[in-house]
Scaffold this active site. Structure first.
Site, short mmCIF file in Angstrom:
data_model
loop_
_atom_site.label_atom_id
_atom_site.label_comp_id
_atom_site.label_asym_id
_atom_site.label_seq_id
_atom_site.Cartn_x
_atom_site.Cartn_y
_atom_site.Cartn_z
N SER A 260 0.85 -1.19 0.00
CA SER A 260 0.00 0.00 0.00
C SER A 260 0.89 1.24 0.00
CB SER A 260 -0.91 0.00 1.23
OG SER A 260 -0.14 0.31 2.38
N LYS A 261 0.23 2.36 -0.07
CA LYS A 261 0.95 3.65 -0.10
C LYS A 261 1.93 3.81 1.05
CE LYS A 261 -2.02 6.93 -2.58
NZ LYS A 261 -1.77 6.26 -3.82
N ARG A 262 1.60 3.18 2.16
CA ARG A 262 2.49 3.27 3.33
C ARG A 262 3.89 2.78 2.99
NH1 ARG A 262 1.80 -0.42 6.96
NH2 ARG A 262 0.24 -1.52 5.72
N HIS A 263 3.97 1.84 2.05
CA HIS A 263 5.28 1.26 1.72
C HIS A 263 6.04 2.08 0.70
CE1 HIS A 263 2.83 -2.34 2.97
NE2 HIS A 263 3.87 -2.41 3.78
#
Ligand code: GLU
Length: 501
Positions: A260-263
């Site tokens: 996800s964007k977190r990564h």
């Protein structure tokens, strides 16, 4: 490949334009494309835009652009057409309706008049009775078709449900990646294929399209595995051959959670903007769940397109490794010739940074091909990702007044003896004629100077480098000065003299 399916290979990538193309979707597209190419088949792009609230034309365009950047050319679909169109689901609504009507007429599907309240009450009752079967109670299944038709004609709201044969038994999906996956017959109810608002459900529209488009292999994310038994029911009702399914694993972030964007970046667009080479990016994504053999990491596009096979696709989740992507990108850059590097990496980056004014790569390159290729030859070995060339090239675009890095000046120019280094360098370089102004003659002219000046090379070259390039981290000196040209080189030495002791 299914041994029972002798039809020519046809595969499709069917994105819903509800967002950008993400790396997971891109990998699905790559596998479909490569599978088609490796089997002499046809690769179809279909836009699954039946969700009117979330599908947009803008997203469709973003997806098409991403597909083009990835180099995944489709044989049928938007812009190229084909014999099995239209290739937008919203333009196929009549086809779905006709097919649903055919199934109703043949007794393979039926009208259902149950209200949401009744369905809810039935569900609760089945739960309380702890029935083995908790699905739709088949209330309308046996309504006389003539009676049902009259109710429809009278304007009563209805859905259309598929009639799953009562003796159908368990559904076994023969998945090319997961092997045989069995779904219990009890989980199969007479599900809705047409909603009361007159729109088809995903499981119906997809199968109608896949069947009519002659799709032989369905390669998609394994989030769709649970839809597959229902889709098989639709194929069977339609009397269409069931394709081979291949459900590919999820992509995880380095922490083992769904990517996800977190990564980091998740859309293809972001990788393009970050300067990744599209061949390298395709190579990297292809390896997320597929392997040529045990250990080959560099799999060029043509090898992928000839060697891809479903039996080398892993059913285990793949982990996105940002470092490996960068490494592969660097490998692709190193393998390029100078001209290719100039045209695909250097010039576009210099244009984007506003250093080159042209807005056409080929025109910009044609203005000074040798200059760009020389610059490429020194930058390429030092580059992992294209945008890195910008800062390393900036000193070449400053005319006579290079910008000095204060720390570098302090360490190299504001030092005892530096002035004499610059003067000696100036004399040696002045002696080179304009038509001899080449890295080799520049290097040869400077080479004996440290010894003559009784200083060490580091000090001497440090001073000249800062005078010319403004800092100590610039590319090799001879080539840098050749690129600067004789006049600018001499002028910069002159201007640096007051800074030197
Ligand atoms: N439009 C569907 C999706 O994007 C396609 C699924 C399928 O391949 O059947 O998830």
């Amino acid at each position: 490949m299914s041994s029972t399916d002798n039809r020519p290979v046809r595969v499709r990538f069917a994105p819903s334009p509800t967002g950008k193309l993400h790396v997971g979707g891109a990998r699905t597209a790559i596998y479909n494309w490569a599978f088609a190419r490796a089997n002499g088949g046809t690769f179809i792009l279909r836009i699954d835009d039946t969700d009117p609230t979330r599908s947009t034309e803008e997203n469709t365009q973003i997806i098409l652009r991403a597909m083009r950047w990835l180099g995944l050319d489709w044989d049928e679909g938007p812009e190229v057409g084909g014999d099995f169109g239209p290739y937008w689901q919203t333009e196929r609504l009549d086809i779905y309706r006709k097919e649903a009507m055919r199934l109703v007429a043949e007794g393979k599907a039926y009208y259902c008049f149950c209200t949401p309240e009744k369905l809810e009450a039935d569900r609760k009752a089945a739960q309380e009775r702890k029935d083995a079967f908790q699905g739709y109670q088949r209330t309308c299944r046996d309504i006389d078709p003539a009676v049902a038709q009259r109710r429809v004609d009278a304007g009563e709201p209805y859905t259309i449900r598929i009639k799953v044969p009562l003796d159908r038994g368990d559904v076994v999906v023969h998945d090319a990646v997961h092997g045989d996956v069995t779904f219990n017959a009890k989980e199969l109810d007479d599900f809705i294929i047409f909603r009361s608002d007159g729109t088809p459900t995903y499981n119906f529209a997809t199968v109608v399209d896949d069947a009519q488009m002659g799709i032989t292999h369905i390669i998609r994310g394994d989030d769709h595995l649970s839809n597959t038994p229902r889709q098989i029911m639709v194929y069977e009702a339609m009397g269409a051959p069931t394709p081979t399914f291949a459900h590919i694993s999820m992509i995880l972030g380095p922490d083992g959670k769904k990517l996800s964007k977190r990564h980091g970046a998740t859309s293809v667009e972001e990788y393009k903007a970050a300067g990744y080479d599209s061949d390298a990016f395709v190579n990297y994504l292809a390896l997320l769940g597929w392997a040529l053999d045990g250990d080959t990491t560099i799999v060029p596009r043509d090898v992928l397109a000839s060697k891809f096979s479903l039996d080398h696709v892993s059913k285990n989740p793949a982990t996105f490794d940002f470092k490996k992507l960068d490494w592969i990108n660097g490998q692709y850059l190193q393998a390029m010739g100078d001209e290719e590097f100039s045209k695909t990496q250097l010039v576009p980056q210099l244009m984007a940074a506003g250093l080159e004014q042209d807005d056409d790569v080929d025109a910009a390159y044609a203005a000074k091909p040798e200059w760009f290729d020389l610059l490429s030859s020194i930058l390429k070995p030092r580059t992992t990702l294209a945008p890195e060339v910008v800062e390393k090239s900036r000193f070449l675009y400053m005319g006579e007044d290079v910008e000095f890095d204060e720390k570098s000046v302090k360490k190299n120019l504001a030092k005892e003896g530096a002035r004499s280094y610059l003067e000696a360098a100036r004399a040696a370089l002045e002696a080179i004629d304009a038509d001899q102004w080449k890295a080799a003659s520049i290097d040869a002219a400077l080479e004996p100077l440290p010894e003559q000046l009784e200083t060490n090379k580091r000090k001497f070259y440090g001073a000249v480098r800062v005078a010319e390039c403004g800092n100590q981290v610039s590319p090799p000196l001879g080539e840098s000065l050749e690129l600067l040209g004789r006049n600018v080189t001499l002028a910069r030495l002159e201007k640096a003299l007051p800074l030197a002791e």
